[in-house]
Design a protein around this motif. Structure first.
Motif, mmCIF file in Angstrom:
data_model
loop_
_atom_site.group_PDB
_atom_site.id
_atom_site.type_symbol
_atom_site.label_atom_id
_atom_site.label_comp_id
_atom_site.label_asym_id
_atom_site.label_seq_id
_atom_site.Cartn_x
_atom_site.Cartn_y
_atom_site.Cartn_z
ATOM 1 N N ALA A 158 -8.483 -6.884 5.493
ATOM 2 C CA ALA A 158 -8.328 -8.258 5.003
ATOM 3 C C ALA A 158 -6.874 -8.674 5.004
ATOM 4 O O ALA A 158 -6.529 -9.826 5.297
ATOM 5 C CB ALA A 158 -8.899 -8.364 3.587
ATOM 6 N N ARG A 159 -5.991 -7.747 4.722
ATOM 7 C CA ARG A 159 -4.563 -8.070 4.658
ATOM 8 C C ARG A 159 -3.958 -8.257 6.035
ATOM 9 O O ARG A 159 -2.990 -8.982 6.212
ATOM 10 C CB ARG A 159 -3.895 -6.905 3.917
ATOM 11 N N PHE A 202 0.869 -1.179 0.000
ATOM 12 C CA PHE A 202 0.000 0.000 0.000
ATOM 13 C C PHE A 202 0.906 1.230 0.000
ATOM 14 O O PHE A 202 0.995 1.958 0.976
ATOM 15 C CB PHE A 202 -0.864 -0.049 1.265
ATOM 16 N N GLU A 236 -11.344 0.430 5.974
ATOM 17 C CA GLU A 236 -10.853 0.049 4.647
ATOM 18 C C GLU A 236 -10.746 -1.476 4.549
ATOM 19 O O GLU A 236 -9.904 -2.094 5.208
ATOM 20 C CB GLU A 236 -9.494 0.705 4.426
ATOM 21 N N THR A 237 -11.583 -2.076 3.728
ATOM 22 C CA THR A 237 -11.709 -3.543 3.731
ATOM 23 C C THR A 237 -10.446 -4.247 3.256
ATOM 24 O O THR A 237 -10.080 -5.286 3.801
ATOM 25 C CB THR A 237 -12.881 -4.022 2.853
ATOM 26 N N THR A 238 -9.742 -3.685 2.261
ATOM 27 C CA THR A 238 -8.554 -4.402 1.783
ATOM 28 C C THR A 238 -7.472 -4.382 2.846
ATOM 29 O O THR A 238 -6.758 -5.368 3.050
ATOM 30 C CB THR A 238 -7.987 -3.768 0.495
#
Lengths: 164, 407, 149
Positions: B200-201, B126, B195-197
Motif C-alpha cells: 500500500a505504501r 519500516f 505484505e499489504t502495508t
C-alpha cells in the motif's frame, strides 16, 4: 538499425562526417560546424531512430571547444556526433526539444567550458557552486586549479612580469 | 478562492541536510495542500572536480580517484574505467580475471540492493526491515573485505586484470554465504509480494511510464520497472557475461513498487550468477602487464552498475596522463525524470520516490540553493500574533478583538 | 559546576545524540556511519541516537571533503546546534581533504570550517574505528567533568 547500417546511412548522407566504428555498438564521427551538426542530429533522431539522449562530453580542442553528443537507439548502438565552436565565440543551440534529458549536460557545458547555449529554459546552474566567480571555466585546459584561491574564491594566475 | 490558493502555496525546501537523505541535495517543492505541484531539484553539492584532477595525474593515480567517485558502486566504476583503458591499449584480460571481476561485481550488486532495501524501508518508516537488511548486508561486506582487504573501496581492479586472487577456501565461503543469503532474500521477496502495508505504501507512487523512461533516458531498475529490458550485461555483454547469460528482470508496475520488486529479484539472480561463476572459474593468471602510456585513441566503455548503465570515456594523447576523462554515472541519467516523478504525489511520499531511483549524488556531481541571502530574523510573540491576525483578516475573520492571556 | 550543568554533562556522556551530515563525500564513510548504527555494531547500546535536526543533537558526525557548495551549509548546521557541542570528522577526506584535496571545488577537511574534536582516518573508515572514537570522546567528557567545566 545496427552499427553497420548506421555507418552506411551516415556516410551516404553526410560524407564529411567520416563515420567509423572500431568495435560493435560504437559509431564515432568527425567534428562538424554547429549548423551541419544540428542537421545530422535531427536526421539521426527522426530518420535513423536515435531517440535516446545518453550524454554530452565537452572537450578542449585548443582553439576550439568540442561538444560530443552521445545518442542511442533501441538496438543500443552508441552514436557520437560532434560539434566544434571557437573559444572566442562559443555559441550553440540547445538540442533540448529533441533530447530533453541532455539539457542538464548542456548546462554543464555552460558552467565548465563557458559555452553559450541558447534555448535552455530557466533553471539553477549545474554543477558549479553558487559562489563560483563568473568567467572562470575550470575544464578549459588553460585553467590551472593551483592558481585558484579557495578561501577568496578567485582565480589568481601569476603575472607575466613575475615569470621573467 | 482560487486566487487565494495560488498565493498561499507553500514552498518546502528539503535538503541539503535532511534526516532521510544521506547525501546533500536540495529539493524545492511547491505544494498545493499535501500534493506536490512542482519540484525544482538542485544538485551539485558533491561536485569535487574529479575529471580535472584525473587530467593532472597518471593512469594509476587516476584509478584511485575513479574508485572514490562513489563508495557504494566503486567496483563498477573501476571496472568500467579499466575496460576503457584496456580497449585503447589493446590488452587481452585473462579469463580468470574476468570471472573475479564478475564475482565482485555481483557481490557489490547484492550489497548495494540490500542497502537500498534498508534505506527505502527506513524512508517509509519500516525500521525493522532496515535493521534486518543491513544485518544481512554485513555477510556480504565481510566477504568483500576478505577478497579486497576493505569493506568499502575494495581496490580489486587494476589495468589488465585484478590485483587479488580467490583461494579455494574463500570460494567455498562465498558459496556458504550465498546459501545463507538466499534464504533471507526469499523472505524479503515474499514480504514484498504479500505484505499489504508495504504494498500500500509503495504502489502507485513515483510513476514513470515507458514513454517517459525513453524521453528522460532513465536506466537501470527505474527503466526495468517499466518493462524495458535495459541491462548492459544483456545488451552489450562484457567480461564474464560474454560466457554466462544473465536472466534480465523486468516488471510492469512502472512505480516505486515495481522498482522494489526488480531489485529484490535481481538479488536472487545475483546469487545464481555468483554460484555459476565460482563453479566455473578457470585457472590461469589474474592479470597482464599494462603499458605506462596509452597510445593515441579514445574509448567509450559501459558496465551495468547496481543503479544502471555506467558509461566512462577516456581520451588519450599518447602520454602518461589521460587527456580527457568523463564519467556518466547511472544516477545522472535517472535525475532527469525526477521532477516528473514527484509531481502529482503527496509530500509524505517525496522521500521514498527520491530513494526509489537509488540516487547517488556523489556519482552525479563528481564533479544547490541557499534560499534568500541567509537573512536571520528573530520574530517575537507579538509579531507572530500580529502576522496571524493579518492572515485571518484576509479571510474575513477579525480575531483582533479576542483577548489573549499573557503567560 | 552547577546542578544544571552537571545534569547536561551526565546526559551528554551517557546518551550523546548525533546528527550526520555529508559535506561532499563519496558515500563510503556515510554508509559506514549508518552501518555503525545497525545491528552488527549497534552504537545505540552506548546511548547514541541519530537525530534529524541539528537542534536536537550533541555531536555532529561529518563526512567528506568540504566542497565550496557545502561550506556555508556546514557552518549553518554547526551554528544551529546548541552548546555544548562536539564535532567528529569521519574519514580521511573529512580530516584533511584526502585524495580530493587538490581538486578545484574542495576546500579541504572539516576543520577548515568548524572546530573538530575527534578525527577518524580511514578510506572508508571502519565502524570499529567509529566506536573507538566515540568511546574516546565520551572519556573526554569525564575529564571535563573532573576539571569542573
Amino acid at each position: 538499425m545496427n552499427t553497420e547500417e548506421t555507418i552506411l546511412a551516415l556516410n551516404k548522407h553526410f560524407p564529411a562526417l567520416e563515420a567509423v566504428s572500431n568495435r560493435p555498438l560504437r559509431v564515432f564521427t568527425a567534428f562538424a560546424e554547429p549548423k551541419a551538426f544540428e542537421e545530422t542530429l535531427r536526421y539521426a533522431n527522426l530518420t535513423l531512430g536515435y531517440h535516446k539522449g545518453k550524454h554530452i562530453i565537452g572537450t578542449d580542442e585548443g582553439e576550439n571547444i568540442g561538444l560530443s553528443y552521445i545518442i542511442s537507439n533501441d538496438e543500443d548502438v552508441l552514436l557520437v556526433l560532434r560539434e566544434r565552436v571557437p573559444k572566442s565565440a562559443p555559441h550553440v543551440h540547445s538540442m533540448g526539444e529533441l533530447y530533453p534529458s541532455l539539457m542538464l549536460h548542456e548546462r554543464e557545458m555552460v558552467d565548465l567550458f563557458g559555452v553559450q547555449v541558447s534555448g535552455l529554459p530557466e533553471g539553477p546552474r549545474y554543477p558549479l557552486p553558487d559562489c563560483w566567480p563568473d568567467g572562470e571555466y575550470p575544464m578549459r585546459k588553460e585553467w590551472n586549479p593551483a592558481y585558484f584561491n579557495k578561501q577568496t574564491v578567485t582565480y589568481e594566475p601569476p603575472k607575466q612580469e613575475d615569470a621573467k | 478562492m482560487s486566487d487565494y490558493r495560488e498565493k498561499n502555496k507553500v514552498v518546502v525546501q528539503i535538503g541539503p541536510q535532511h534526516p532521510s537523505l544521506k547525501e546533500p541535495g536540495s529539493f524545492k517543492i511547491t505544494l498545493d495542500g499535501e500534493k506536490v505541484e512542482r519540484a525544482v531539484i538542485e544538485i551539485g553539492y558533491n561536485h569535487r572536480g574529479i575529471e580535472k584532477a584525473c587530467e593532472s595525474r597518471n593512469y594509476i593515480q587516476a584509478l584511485y580517484i575513479i574508485e572514490r567517485v562513489c563508495g557504494i558502486c566503486s567496483h563498477a566504476h573501476t571496472s568500467c574505467f579499466c575496460q576503457a583503458f584496456e580497449e585503447i591499449a589493446g590488452l587481452e584480460v585473462p579469463r580468470r580475471a574476468h570471472y573475479i571481476r564478475g564475482i565482485v561485481g555481483e557481490l557489490e550488486r547484492l550489497h548495494s540492493h540490500l542497502l537500498w532495501l534498508g534505506v527505502a524501508s527506513h524512508e517509509i518508516g519500516f525500521d525493522t526491515l532496515f535493521m534486518y537488511t543491513w544485518r544481512d548486508r554485513e555477510l556480504v561486506l565481510d566477504l568483500l573485505a576478505r577478497i579486497g582487504g576493505n569493506r568499502v573501496n575494495y581496490g580489486v581492479n587494476t589495468y589488465g586484470g585484478v590485483r587479488r586472487d580467490l583461494e579455494p577456501e574463500l570460494m567455498q565461503d562465498i558459496l556458504t554465504v550465498c546459501d545463507l543469503l538466499e534464504e533471507k532474500l526469499k523472505y524479503y521477496a515474499d514480504l514484498a509480494l504479500t505484505e499489504t502495508t508495504l504494498i500500500a505504501r509503495l504502489r502507485g507512487i513515483g510513476t514513470l511510464l515507458p514513454e517517459d523512461v525513453r524521453k528522460y533516458s532513465a536506466v537501470g531498475p527505474v527503466a526495468r520497472a517499466a518493462g524495458i529490458m535495459d541491462d548492459v550485461r544483456i545488451t552489450e555483454p562484457y567480461g564474464v557475461f560474454r560466457e554466462i547469460a544473465v536472466n534480465g528482470i523486468t516488471d510492469d508496475h512502472c512505480d516505486v513498487y515495481g522498482r522494489t520488486l526488480v531489485r529484490v529479484k535481481e538479488m536472487l539472480e545475483a546469487i545464481r550468477l555468483i554460484r555459476i561463476m565460482v563453479k566455473e572459474i578457470p585457472d590461469g593468471p589474474i592479470s597482464v602487464r599494462p603499458p605506462r602510456k596509452l597510445p593515441v585513441g579514445e574509448s567509450l566503455s559501459r558496465v551495468e552498475a547496481p543503479r544502471g548503465e555506467d558509461i566512462h570515456y577516456i581520451r588519450s594523447n599518447g602520454g602518461e596522463s589521460p587527456d580527457r576523462v568523463r564519467v556518466r554515472a547511472p544516477s545522472e541519467a535517472n535525475w532527469h525524470g525526477m521532477s516528473h516523478m514527484l509531481e502529482g504525489f503527496q509530500l509524505a511520499d517525496v522521500p521514498i520516490i527520491i530513494a526509489a531511483i537509488d540516487p547517488c549524488y556523489s556519482c552525479t556531481d563528481r564533479a544547490i540553493h541557499l534560499i534568500g541571502d541567509g537573512i536571520n530574523q528573530l520574530t517575537d510573540w507579538a509579531q507572530i500574533r500580529a502576522l496571524s491576525i493579518e492572515q485571518y483578516k484576509a479571510r474575513g475573520i477579525d480575531p483582533g478583538s479576542i483577548k489573549i492571556r499573557e503567560f | 559546576m552547577g546542578l544544571f550543568d552537571k545534569a547536561i554533562a551526565w546526559g551528554e556522556k551517557n546518551s550523546p545524540w548525533i546528527i550526520h551530515f555529508n559535506a561532499g563525500a563519496c558515500n563510503g564513510c556515510d554508509i559506514e556511519v549508518v552501518d555503525a548504527l545497525t545491528p552488527q555494531y549497534d552504537l545505540e547500546r552506548l546511548g547514541i541516537l541519530q537525530q534529524g535536526s541539528p537542534k536536537h543533537a550533541d555531536v555532529l558526525v561529518c563526512t567528506g571533503a568540504v566542497t565550496l557548495q557545502t561550506r556555508d551549509r556546514l557552518k549553518q548546521i554547526y551554528d544551529q546546534m546548541s552548546t555544548p557541542k562536539f564535532v567528529i570528522a569521519v574519514g580521511t577526506c573529512a580530516c584533511t581533504g584526502g585524495i580530493f584535496d587538490s581538486c578545484y571545488c574542495v576546500t579541504g577537511g572539516i576543520d577548515t570550517v568548524v572546530p573538530v574534536d575527534a578525527y577518524i582516518p580511514g578510506c572508508a573508515v571502519r565502524p570499529e574505528a567509529i566506536i573507538d572514537a566515540v568511546g574516546k570522546l565520551l572519556a573526554t567528557f569525564d575529564q571535563k567533568e573532573a576539571k569542573g567545566k
